[in-house]
Design a protein around this motif. Structure first.
Motif, PDB file in Angstrom:
ATOM      1  N   ALA A 117       0.824  -1.212   0.000  1.00 30.67           N
ATOM      2  CA  ALA A 117       0.000   0.000   0.000  1.00 30.67           C
ATOM      3  C   ALA A 117       0.854   1.257   0.000  1.00 30.67           C
ATOM      4  N   ARG A 118       1.914   1.265   0.809  1.00 31.65           N
ATOM      5  CA  ARG A 118       2.783   2.445   0.879  1.00 31.65           C
ATOM      6  C   ARG A 118       3.476   2.706  -0.451  1.00 31.65           C
ATOM      7  N   LYS A 119       3.992   1.644  -1.048  1.00 32.93           N
ATOM      8  CA  LYS A 119       4.693   1.809  -2.326  1.00 32.93           C
ATOM      9  C   LYS A 119       3.710   2.210  -3.425  1.00 32.93           C
ATOM     10  N   LEU A 120       2.507   1.677  -3.390  1.00 32.99           N
ATOM     11  CA  LEU A 120       1.501   2.029  -4.390  1.00 32.99           C
ATOM     12  C   LEU A 120       1.189   3.524  -4.335  1.00 32.99           C
ATOM     13  N   MET A 121       1.004   4.056  -3.136  1.00 36.06           N
ATOM     14  CA  MET A 121       0.701   5.480  -3.002  1.00 36.06           C
ATOM     15  C   MET A 121       1.896   6.351  -3.379  1.00 36.06           C
ATOM     16  N   MET A 122       3.097   5.937  -3.004  1.00 34.21           N
ATOM     17  CA  MET A 122       4.278   6.696  -3.389  1.00 34.21           C
ATOM     18  C   MET A 122       4.450   6.724  -4.903  1.00 34.21           C
ATOM     19  N   ASN A 123       4.221   5.585  -5.549  1.00 30.18           N
ATOM     20  CA  ASN A 123       4.329   5.549  -7.006  1.00 30.18           C
ATOM     21  C   ASN A 123       3.233   6.367  -7.675  1.00 30.18           C
ATOM     22  N   ALA A 124       2.077   6.463  -7.026  1.00 33.91           N
ATOM     23  CA  ALA A 124       1.012   7.311  -7.569  1.00 33.91           C
ATOM     24  C   ALA A 124       1.451   8.778  -7.554  1.00 33.91           C
ATOM     25  N   VAL A 125       2.085   9.195  -6.485  1.00 29.87           N
ATOM     26  CA  VAL A 125       2.588  10.572  -6.394  1.00 29.87           C
ATOM     27  C   VAL A 125       3.625  10.840  -7.477  1.00 29.87           C
TER      28      VAL A 125
END
Length: 308
Positions: A117-125
């Motif tokens: 989840a953390r990596k998914l949101m960071m990659n979205a940014v």
């Protein structure tokens, strides 16, 4: 029910701030933050209340709306797992927010879905950075983020962006959002699930979904609207009417988005630990044939957006 002129109260709260509210990028679970932009609200009044013969001199300008956002996160076990499994971001410069909830079932095989989840949101940014403001496609962003996320595990996800007077969203699973206007809930995003307590989830294993499964949503919004986004830790423990009550109280008290998000999250936390009340989760469980009462202990993420 107390009637509140949300638009007037929110404009007053924003305009009374001594300095613009600084909203930093937050991935919720990581010890990383990045200041993205200064967000300030410019209030424009429509003084077209003159006699009819003078109205020809009054030009109405339909300005773009802005999102003023704040978030609050409560991991369910701060001692053993202080980062929890939720993640979120606020990107005020691009008028975009996102939230994700790592699927806890992966812990049974030794995988922390919070990392996914953390990596998914960071990659979205990272994907959003290259997109011009007002042209962001949430599903496209989610697809790019997913393709760069190679961690094990799975996660629900919801990304929202404001363009003009329309809120666009891409949602996978049981995270989601609701829109409040003039003291009423006018929209609640639908849940995607295979069955009770088994939501759609992004992942790279054969049991998970890919971004093509994301439901694309569009909602027309107005100045004064309040958007509440969050993970199932919020929506499983509070009925829409309970969230609405907290929003009305918070706006009446003059709370800014982050403070209101904290207020809502803390109410959800109390319900999650109560074994004697009826909650959306216990109601859904009974409808699915299970005997259940009380809340659901879970990570709780709340994002509050004032549309101005």
């Amino acid at each position: 029910m107390l009637l509140v002129d949300f638009a007037s109260v929110i404009v007053l709260m924003i305009s009374e701030q001594n300095s613009p509210e600084i909203l930093a990028l937050k991935t919720g679970l990581m010890n990383q933050s990045e200041e993205m932009a200064m967000a300030s609200a410019v209030v424009q009044t429509d003084d077209c209340t003159k006699p009819e013969q003078e109205q020809s001199q009054c030009i109405r300008v339909k300005r773009s709306l802005e999102m003023i956002s704040g978030a609050f996160y409560l991991p369910k076990d701060k001692t053993l797992k202080p980062l929890g499994e939720d993640a979120h971001f606020l990107y005020p410069e691009k008028q975009t927010i996102g939230v994700a909830d790592g699927v806890g079932g992966w812990a049974e095989v030794g995988v922390d879905s919070g990392e996914f989840a953390r990596k998914l949101m960071m990659n979205a940014v990272i994907a959003i950075r290259t997109e011009p403001k007002g042209t962001i496609d949430p599903k496209k962003i989610l697809t790019k983020a997913y393709s760069k996320t190679d961690q094990k595990g799975a996660s629900t996800a919801c990304i929202l962006t404001l363009s003009g007077h329309n809120l666009h969203a891409a949602n996978v699973g049981d995270s989601g959002f609701m829109v409040i206007r003039h003291g009423k809930v006018i929209y609640r995003s639908p849940i995607q699930q295979h069955r009770f307590n088994y939501p759609f989830q992004l992942g790279h294993d054969y049991l998970s979904e890919c971004p093509n499964s994301a439901e694309e949503l569009e909602v027309s919004v107005k100045s004064g609207d309040v958007i509440i986004a969050g993970t199932d830790g919020l929506f499983d423990n509070l009925y829409p009417r309970e969230i609405l009550r907290a929003v009305i109280e918070g706006i009446t008290q003059g709370l800014m988005p982050q403070n209101l998000a904290q207020k809502i999250a803390e109410v959800a936390l109390v319900n999650s630990r109560n074994r004697e009340i009826d909650t959306p989760f216990s109601c859904a469980a009974r409808l699915a044939g299970f005997k259940r009462i009380g809340g659901k202990v879970d990570d709780i993420t709340v994002i509050v957006v004032y549309v101005v």
